[in-house]
Scaffold this motif. Structure first.
Motif: not given
Lengths: 351, 137, 320
Positions: A135-137, A207, A233-234, A236, A320, A322, A324-326, A328, A331, C33, C38-39, C41, C59, C64, C123, C218, C270-271
């Protein structure tokens, strides 16, 4: 080297089914994971993208009964779960997941032998399949192996078109191939094709992380609160990345009681992203999210290597793709502040 | 019709319906013995999870009883019960639970006979459908 | 087109930060990806140029808001904006602390649908772009066009963008989403066509896959309890073990807790790593709330929360 035609695989699986519960990658349940082979499906022979749920659940199930107990004459009697776990054969394990099993084996036989995990492990044969479409991840090549390397499996198959080249890795692997129909000697051309497939798979993993630099920087940035607050911060704080991580092995223990006082003790997956994970009567050392995110990164890339000399990550990329907010991890690891050498010196002196 | 006796968990509010149940008892009214009463201070205390937990551990039906609208000891508790359990009933029907299994009614402290009547009816409803095997493996 | 909108957004946010109207911004940036965002902040003006608007801004960023202090600017799609209003109604955030930058969307693209249509993983798909009313997807060496219904998230199909309220600023135009109300209800009707026992069997099977990662909880802005009922131990309402019975109870009770708060943004579905069709539940709950109370979540910041209000004479036909 030997090889086997793809069309001969179903017959081989049937033969194995006489001795083992044979699992193959499948989406039949609604999510891609290892499922009992239905005797028909052969899709996984041609399209071997890794499963969403890693095979660790075949050794460390999401929920597992440890023993039962009942009240008897004012005391408790423990009723052990009966018998050995069934013999199983996992067909089509990707190198990253096989490596992950090898990595968490260490923790389950470290301080004591975890019989639940190890008995399943001993009764399992791993038939690996080289990954030809990462995968790309994915970033396995940064963790010391490639998508087509035979590690921690019993036999390894490499796709060479209409056949698989077979690498016999262990005695167990040799054993299950003994007398198998359709297994023939590979030609030099086959081996060349396999080498080419391996090389092209390696090249597809784009990657990269620099583990040496990460190991150098991590000890320096533990107290860099600002950095960890920013990267977390991002997040969840769900359990997806850890539950679907092939090397995350944390579990919780819970008793299920019946009204008559009997019951059973279970263990189930737990996750360091949950604030409740470290909640104690007096305090919670990881109440804040940034501490939990930091813990996850450190456990995999610093604490585990300190204990077992290996990074507890195989670059499978599930966390990465799966997330929900990517969020990574590569990174975060690549952006670790360089830290000040002075601080590292201080730390060394202190220890 | 099934022959087994349904088990019903009844959440009764302290001020009206529990007293109503008391009155039915002291007045020696006949009603089916299928009820397991749990007294709550107000029907507004009944969270949907109480209802589901009762069904999960084997109750065939759940009956929530409160004061009549307008009579709540806490003025508005039963109005909230009504909203909350209305969506519970509707939603659980969508999930596939028989509507007979979750019921809400009102009964005042002086309505011993109404209490007996509601219990009789709910018991009959639950005898008409099969025992609760929803949560069996 | 998108570029222009993005430039407008970036300029606006930069100005808001410079003037001190907002202390930080919550928006989207390109993810790591393909087809991901991506968020973002940040309170740093230099980061503003990373803000994006595209059909992959999945999202619901309002999740948040409770954790951020100071005045927060937030990029919000229609459903997100309603979640923000809902949070204000529930006194989880104050209206004065949030600056809503409305970013009307034509619906987000459901990558799970794209995977089904193409038979490939995300991908492996080369490109997805809107061409008028159709989505042009390039894969396996050719481009095919699909209707909006085929590629938009189910939650977007029934979306009514006209109730986009409480925006302090609007980037772009509010346009009706291709689809229409009925389209979003298709799956509910399908489910209702099944016999009750069949429906229960269906959900039993779906929830047996749940791994209890609590991802649904979450990512949900309406799930703002400091302590979720599943974490209670005295008494313990449901087992922490991922048994299908307890997984199901967790989810239906969660649905009841978010009734009147859930804006059907579709994030939980979705998630979900177990692919449980949670959108069928959120959609149904939205419908029940509409049918019983003629209420739509997050459309009036001054209205009391649905479950905290009542009418003296309502719903009596549902009582015995």
């Amino acid at each position: 080297m030997k090889k086997i035609k793809k069309q001969s695989i179903p017959e081989l699986l049937e033969k194995w089914q006489k001795e083992f519960a044979v699992f193959v990658p499948s989406k039949a349940s609604g999510v891609s994971q290892m499922e009992v082979w239905d005797g028909q499906d052969t899709a996984f022979l041609n399209r071997n993208r890794n499963t969403a749920v890693p095979p660790k659940e075949k050794f460390l199930p999401g929920m597992e009964k440890m023993f039962g107990f009942r009240k008897e004459e004012g005391s408790y009697v423990v009723e052990p779960t009966d018998g050995e776990p069934p013999k199983q054969l996992l067909f089509g394990i990707h190198p990253c997941d096989a490596r992950a099993i090898g990595i968490i084996d260490m923790v389950f036989k470290d301080a004591y032998d975890d019989k639940y995990y190890l008995s399943r492990r001993e009764n399992t044969v791993l038939v690996g399949m080289a990954c030809t479409s990462p995968y790309d991840s994915c970033f396995c090549t940064s963790l010391g192996f490639g998508p087509a390397d035979a590690m921690d499996v019993d036999i390894m198959l490499i796709d060479i078109g209409d056949a698989f080249l077979i690498e016999e890795v262990t005695e167990k692997g040799r054993g299950i191939l003994a007398g198998a129909k359709g297994v023939i000697e590979a030609t030099e051309k086959d081996e060349k094709e396999a080498a080419a497939a391996r090389e092209s798979a390696n090249a597809k993993v784009s990657r990269k992380i620099d583990t040496a630099e990460i190991s150098r920087r991590l000890p320096l940035v533990f107290n860099d609160r600002e950095f960890w607050e920013e990267v977390s911060a991002k997040c969840v704080s769900c359990g997806i990345c850890t539950f679907l991580c092939p090397t995350c092995y944390c579990f919780d223990i819970n008793d299920e009681m019946l009204q008559d006082g009997s019951g059973a003790r279970y263990r189930n997956w737990d996750c360091c992203s949950f604030a409740i994970y470290t909640r104690m009567p007096a305090e919670n050392p990881r109440e804040e999210k940034w501490r939990r995110v930091r813990q996850k990164v450190y456990h995999k890339y610093l604490f585990y290597p300190e204990l077992f000399n290996v990074i507890a990550c195989t670059g499978c990329g599930r966390c990465i793709r799966q997330c929900p907010v990517n969020w990574d991890i590569t990174q975060t690891l690549s952006n670790l502040p360089a830290g000040s050498p002075g601080k590292a010196e201080e730390k060394k002196k202190a220890s | 019709m099934n022959n087994s006796e349904p088990k019903i968990v009844a959440f009764c509010c302290n001020w009206c319906s529990y007293a109503g149940a008391d009155l039915a008892g002291t007045s020696r009214m006949q009603y089916p013995a299928n009820l397991r009463i749990i007294r709550v201070m107000c029907s507004g205390r009944v969270n949907p999870v109480f209802v589901l937990k009762a069904l999960r551990v084997g109750a065939d039906g759940v009956l929530v009883l409160g004061c009549h609208p307008g009579d709540c000891h806490y003025l508005t508790g039963n109005y909230r019960t009504r909203r909350r359990l209305s969506i519970t009933m509707k939603f659980m029907e969508y999930m596939g639970i028989e509507p007979e299994r979750i019921q809400v009614s009102w009964c005042s402290a002086s309505e011993g006979s109404r209490f007996a009547e509601v219990v009789t009816e709910v018991t009959a409803d639950l005898k008409r459908i099969s025992p609760n095997r929803l949560f069996n493996d | 087109m998108t570029r222009e909108i993005e430039k407008k957004l970036r300029d606006a946010v930069r100005e808001l930060l410079e003037k001190g109207t907002i202390d930080r911004i919550v928006g989207y940036e390109a993810g790591s990806l393909k087809f991901s965002t991506t968020p973002l902040i940040t309170s740093n003006k230099a980061d503003v140029d990373r803000l994006v608007i595209n059909p992959f801004t999945h999202s619901n960023l309002s999740v948040f808001l409770r954790d951020l202090c100071g005045k927060v600017g937030i990029v919000a799609k229609g459903c997100d904006a309603r979640s923000i209003i809902s949070l204000i109604q529930d006194r989880q955030i104050a209206r004065k602390d949030v600056f809503v930058i409305g970013a009307p969307c034509g619906g987000v693209i459901d990558l799970a649908k794209v995977e089904k249509l193409t038979g490939l993983d995300r991908d492996e798909v080369d490109d997805i772009v809107w061409q008028g009313e159709k989505a042009a997807i390039t894969f396996a060496g050719s481009t095919q066009k699909f209707s909006a219904k085929e590629v938009l998230a189910d939650s977007c199909l029934g979306c009514d963008p006209s109730d986009f309220k409480e925006c302090d600023m609007l980037i772009g135009e509010i346009e009706p989403i291709v689809g229409g109300k009925e389209l979003g209800q298709d799956r509910i009707r399908e489910m209702e066509a099944m016999a009750p026992a069949q429906r229960w069997e269906f959900w039993k099977k779906e929830f047996s896959r749940c791994i209890r990662c609590y991802g649904c909880r979450q990512v949900c802005p309406a799930c703002f309890c400091d302590r979720c009922f599943v974490e209670e131990t005295e008494p313990r309402w449901i087992s922490p073990l991922p048994k299908w019975q307890d997984n199901l109870i967790f989810q239906v009770v969660r649905m009841m807790h978010v009734a009147g708060r859930c804006t059907n943004c579709g994030e939980c579905e979705r998630i979900c790593p177990a692919n449980i069709p949670l959108g069928s539940l959120t959609k149904k709950m939205e419908e029940i709330v509409d049918e019983l109370f003629q209420y739509r979540a997050g459309t009036d910041k001054d209205a009391p929360p649905l479950m905290a209000a009542y009418q003296p004479d309502e719903l009596e036909d549902l009582m015995r």
